[in-house]
Design an enzyme around this catalytic site. Structure first.
Site, PDB file in Angstrom:
ATOM      1  N   SER A  21       0.811  -1.227   0.000  1.00  0.00           N
ATOM      2  CA  SER A  21       0.000   0.000   0.000  1.00  0.00           C
ATOM      3  C   SER A  21       0.839   1.269   0.000  1.00  0.00           C
ATOM      4  CB  SER A  21      -0.949  -0.020   1.209  1.00  0.00           C
ATOM      5  OG  SER A  21      -0.196  -0.084   2.406  1.00  0.00           O
ATOM      6  N   TRP A  25       7.938   6.752   4.826  1.00  0.00           N
ATOM      7  CA  TRP A  25       9.185   7.167   5.479  1.00  0.00           C
ATOM      8  C   TRP A  25      10.077   7.996   4.556  1.00  0.00           C
ATOM      9  CZ3 TRP A  25      11.836   3.696   9.579  1.00  0.00           C
ATOM     10  CH2 TRP A  25      10.892   3.219  10.484  1.00  0.00           C
ATOM     11  N   GLU A  55      19.705  17.082  -4.436  1.00  0.00           N
ATOM     12  CA  GLU A  55      20.259  15.948  -3.693  1.00  0.00           C
ATOM     13  C   GLU A  55      21.494  15.426  -4.408  1.00  0.00           C
ATOM     14  OE1 GLU A  55      17.055  13.205  -2.924  1.00  0.00           O
ATOM     15  OE2 GLU A  55      15.901  14.741  -1.892  1.00  0.00           O
ATOM     16  N   HIS A  63      22.343   4.201   2.291  1.00  0.00           N
ATOM     17  CA  HIS A  63      22.230   5.650   2.431  1.00  0.00           C
ATOM     18  C   HIS A  63      23.352   6.109   3.349  1.00  0.00           C
ATOM     19  CE1 HIS A  63      20.675   9.642   3.133  1.00  0.00           C
ATOM     20  NE2 HIS A  63      19.698   9.422   2.267  1.00  0.00           N
ATOM     21  N   ARG A  65      25.578   8.345  -3.850  1.00  0.00           N
ATOM     22  CA  ARG A  65      25.508   7.646  -2.561  1.00  0.00           C
ATOM     23  C   ARG A  65      26.511   6.523  -2.404  1.00  0.00           C
ATOM     24  NH1 ARG A  65      19.009   7.409  -1.660  1.00  0.00           N
ATOM     25  NH2 ARG A  65      18.874   9.655  -1.488  1.00  0.00           N
ATOM     26  N   HIS A 102      19.274   1.063   2.454  1.00  0.00           N
ATOM     27  CA  HIS A 102      18.203   2.038   2.210  1.00  0.00           C
ATOM     28  C   HIS A 102      17.280   1.621   1.074  1.00  0.00           C
ATOM     29  CE1 HIS A 102      16.314   5.956   2.078  1.00  0.00           C
ATOM     30  NE2 HIS A 102      16.730   6.180   0.850  1.00  0.00           N
ATOM     31  N   SER A 155      12.930   7.292  -7.116  1.00  0.00           N
ATOM     32  CA  SER A 155      12.120   6.095  -6.846  1.00  0.00           C
ATOM     33  C   SER A 155      10.633   6.403  -6.696  1.00  0.00           C
ATOM     34  CB  SER A 155      12.617   5.378  -5.604  1.00  0.00           C
ATOM     35  OG  SER A 155      12.884   6.305  -4.596  1.00  0.00           O
TER      36      SER A 155
HETATM   37  C1  SIN Z   1      16.636  11.170   1.232  1.00  0.00           C
HETATM   38  O1  SIN Z   1      15.841  12.033   1.567  1.00  0.00           O
HETATM   39  O2  SIN Z   1      17.844  11.248   1.402  1.00  0.00           O
HETATM   40  C2  SIN Z   1      16.093   9.928   0.580  1.00  0.00           C
HETATM   41  C3  SIN Z   1      15.673  10.224  -0.788  1.00  0.00           C
HETATM   42  C4  SIN Z   1      15.793   8.983  -1.612  1.00  0.00           C
HETATM   43  O3  SIN Z   1      16.216   7.951  -1.110  1.00  0.00           O
HETATM   44  O4  SIN Z   1      15.498   9.058  -2.806  1.00  0.00           O
END
Ligand code: SIN
Length: 527
Positions: free
Chosen positions: A12, A44, A113, A234, A280, A341, A381
Site C-alpha cells: 500500500s 518514510w 540531492e 544511504h 551515494r 536504504h 524512486s
Molecule cells: C533522502 O531524503 O535522502 C532519501 C531520498 C531517496 O532515497 O530518494
C-alpha cells in the site's frame, strides 16, 4: 470459498495505491497490506520526487545524471520514459491533493540531492513520502471499487503450474494476521507493490515491513529477478541508541550540509570532486573507509554554518526529532552512519510492469525496470512508482481471466502451534548481521562465500520449521528474508567486477561490458 476480484494489489505504498486508484476506474481492486495502510517505505521517504521543472534544467540533464549514477547499467529507454513523464506525475500528485512546498514567488520549491546537477526535487518539508501517503490513503478510502484489507500478509502466489498449466499467476494465499485464517484471493492480475528489502541488513533506514516479500514470492513461482546485488546504502542515518533507523535526508547535504570527522576535518574532497554531494555509493564507501581507518562509531553531518531559521524551516521534522534526542542540529554536528536504504534490483518487468510470468506485475521498489542501474539517483524512486503504476493500470485493463475451475484452499496440514518463537527471532538476527558484515558496503569473495554457507544452513532450518509449525506473519517474513538474502548473495557472487553499489576487494575494477545478473528458478520450487 475464494474471494474473486479483478486486481489484487500486494502493498500500500505509492505504487500500489496509485495503481489501485487508476485501475478502480475499470475493475474491482483488493489491496492487502501487512499492517496499517500507511506502514510503508513511501511513508518514510523524506526527500521527494525528482522532475524537470526548473528553467535551467532539461530532460537531457536529468537523463544524464541518472545514467551517470547508474554506472553503465541503466536502460536508457526506461530512464527517458520516466524522466519525460516527471512533470505530468508531479501534476497528478497535486491533483490528488498532495501538498508540495512553494517558494516566495509561488512556484514549486525545488530541492537538490546527491549526484543531481540541478535543483529538481519537489518536496513537502522533509516528510514528502508521508504527505503523498496521506493523500493516497484518503483517496483510496472513499473509492467504492477498492477494498483495503489491512493486517493481511501474502503467503504465496497462486500459479497455474500447480494445476497442470504453464506458470501464470492468478492471485495469492493471504494470511489474516488477526485471525490466523489463510484466505484465497483470485484475480485477473496480481500486482506486487510490496516495497524493499532493507530488513535483510541489521542497519537500515527502512521500516519493519521491508522484508522483500514480493521478490521472494515472485521468484518462488518462477519469475525472473534481476540485479539484486545492488543494495543502496544511504550515507546518513542517525547514529543514536534510541533511534536506530532514522534517516537524515540527502537534501540536508543538498542545502549545504557538510560531512566531517570527529576532529572537525572534512574528508569527502579526498574521494570525489562533488565532495559531500557525490553519489551515494561513493559517499557511503568513503564513510565506511573512514570509520574502519579510525575505529570511530560515526562521522558527522554538520549544518551549523547555515542560518538556524532556514535549517529549522526546511527540515522541521528532522530538527524536532533530533532535538528530542538531545541534538540541536543548528548548533551541533549530527552523528551519522550508512545503512541499507534501497534495493535497486527486483522482479524483472517491462515498461508496463509485466513480469516474465503472465498475470503477475511488479511496480515500485520490488520491481526491476532498468531505471536505477547499479546505483539509484536520489528521489527517482517515488517517480518510478508513479510512472509504472500508471502504465500498469492501463495495461491490465485487457488482462484475460485465467484460473483453474477449482482452486485448492490453503492446506493447514498437520502443522501445530509453534512453542519456539525464539528460533524465528534468532535466525532473523543472524541473517541480518552476517549480511551486513559479509555482503554490505565492501565485499570480497571470501565474505560472500561465508555468507553463502551460512544462508544455506539457515534456509534448511527455516524450511523444516515452516513445514512443522502453523504459519505466522513472522515466519512468512523470515522465509522471504532468507530467500532474498540468498538471492543477493548469489547475485553478488556472480558479479566479477566493482560497479555502482557492488564493490568487491577481489575485483576492484569495472568490466568493459555492463551486464545484468538475472536469476530464475529452473528446478522446481524451493522455500
Ligand atoms: C533522502 O531524503 O535522502 C532519501 C531520498 C531517496 O532515497 O530518494
Amino acid at each position: 470459498m475464494a474471494l474473486e476480484t479483478d486486481y489484487l494489489v500486494i502493498g500500500s505504498g505509492i505504487a500500489g495505491l496509485n495503481f489501485a486508484l487508476l485501475a478502480a476506474e475499470h475493475g474491482r481492486v483488493v489491496v492487502i497490506t501487512k499492517k496499517a495502510p500507511a506502514d510503508t517505505n513511501t511513508n518514510w521517504a523524506q526527500g521527494g520526487v525528482a522532475a524537470v521543472l526548473a528553467t535551467d534544467d532539461s530532460f537531457e540533464r536529468h537523463v544524464e545524471d541518472t545514467l551517470v549514477a547508474g554506472d553503465g547499467l541503466c536502460d536508457r529507454a526506461t530512464v527517458e520514459l520516466c524522466v519525460n513523464d516527471g512533470p505530468a506525475q508531479v501534476q497528478r500528485l497535486l491533483d490528488l491533493g498532495v501538498r508540495l512546498d512553494r517558494n516566495a514567488a509561488g512556484d514549486l520549491d525545488l530541492g537538490r540531492e546527491g549526484a543531481h546537477s540541478r535543483h529538481r526535487v519537489v518536496h513537502w518539508e522533509d516528510v514528502t513520502g508521508r504527505e503523498i501517503q496521506r493523500a493516497l490513503v484518503t483517496a483510496v478510502a472513499s473509492h467504492a471499487n477498492i477494498t483495503m484489507l489491512d493486517e493481511h500478509i501474502a503467503v504465496d502466489l497462486l500459479s497455474m503450474a500447480k494445476y497442470g498449466g504453464d506458470a501464470a499467476c492468478f492471485g495469492a494465499y493471504v494470511l489474516d494476521r488477526r485471525t490466523g485464517e489463510v484466505k484465497t484471493i483470485v484475480a485477473r492480475a496480481t500486482l506486487l507493490a510490496s516495497g524493499g528489502t532493507g530488513k535483510v541488513y541489521v542497519y537500515t533506514s527502512n521500516p519493519d515491513v521491508a522484508t522483500g516479500d514480493g521478490v521472494a514470492m515472485a521468484y518462488r513461482i518462477g519469475a525472473a529477478v534481476c540485479d539484486l546485488e545492488f543494495v543502496q546504502f544511504h550515507p546518513t542515518v542517525l547514529y543514536h541508541p534510541m533511534a536506530r533507523n532514522f534517516l537524515l535526508s540527502e537534501a540536508m547535504r543538498g542545502e549545504g550540509g557538510v560531512l566531517r570527522l570527529a576532529s572537525g576535518e572534512t574528508f569527502m574532497e579526498h574521494y570525489h570532486p562533488m565532495k559531500s554531494l557525490a553519489s551515494r555509493d561513493i559517499v557511503a564507501r568513503a564513510i565506511d573507509n573512514e570509520l574502519k581507518k579510525s575505529g570511530a562509531d560515526s562521522v558527522f553531518l554538520d549544518m551549523t554554518h547555515l542560518a538556524p531559521a532556514f535549517v529549522r524551516g526546511r527540515f522541521p521534522n528532522i530538527a524536532e526529532r533530533c532535538l528530542s534526542l538531545g541534538i540541536d542540529i543548528t548548533k551541533q554536528p549530527i552523528p551519522v552512519v550508512p545503512a541499507a536504504h534501497y534495493m535497486c534490483g527486483g522482479v524483472k518487468t517491462d515498461h508496463t510492469g509485466a513480469t516474465t510470468l503472465p498475470g503477475l506485475y511488479a511496480i515500485g521498489e520490488c520491481a526491476f525496470t532498468g531505471l536505477h542501474g547499479a546505483n539509484r539517483l536520489a528521489s527517482n524512486s517515488l517517480l518510478e512508482g508513479m510512472v509504472f503504476s500508471t502504465r500498469a493500470a492501463a495495461a491490465v485493463k485487457d488482462a484475460p481471466r485465467a484460473r483453474p475451475s477449482q482452486v485448492a484452499p490453503w492446506s493447514y496440514g498437520g502443522a501445530t502451534d509453534s512453542n519456539d518463537a525464539i528460533v524465528v527471532a534468532l535466525n532473523w538476527d543472524e541473517i541480518r548481521r552476517f549480511m551486513w558484515s559479509y555482503v554490505g558496503i565492501v565485499r570480497s569473495n571470501k565474505r560472500i562465500e561465508r555468507a553463502g554457507r551460512r544462508i544455506e544452513i539457515l534456509r534448511d532450518e527455516i524450511r523444516e520449521y515452516y513445514l512443522d509449525f502453523k504459519i505466522t506473519s513472522d515466519l512468512i517474513e523470515l522465509r522471504n528474508l532468507a530467500l532474498v538474502a540468498h538471492l543477493i548473495i548469489e547475485s553478488a557472487r556472480r558479479r566479477k567486477e566493482s560497479r555502482g553499489l557492488h564493490y568487491t576487494l577481489d575485483y576492484p575494477d569495472k568490466l568493459a561490458e555492463a551486464r545484468h545478473s538475472e536469476i530464475q528458478l529452473t528446478n522446481g520450487p524451493r522455500g
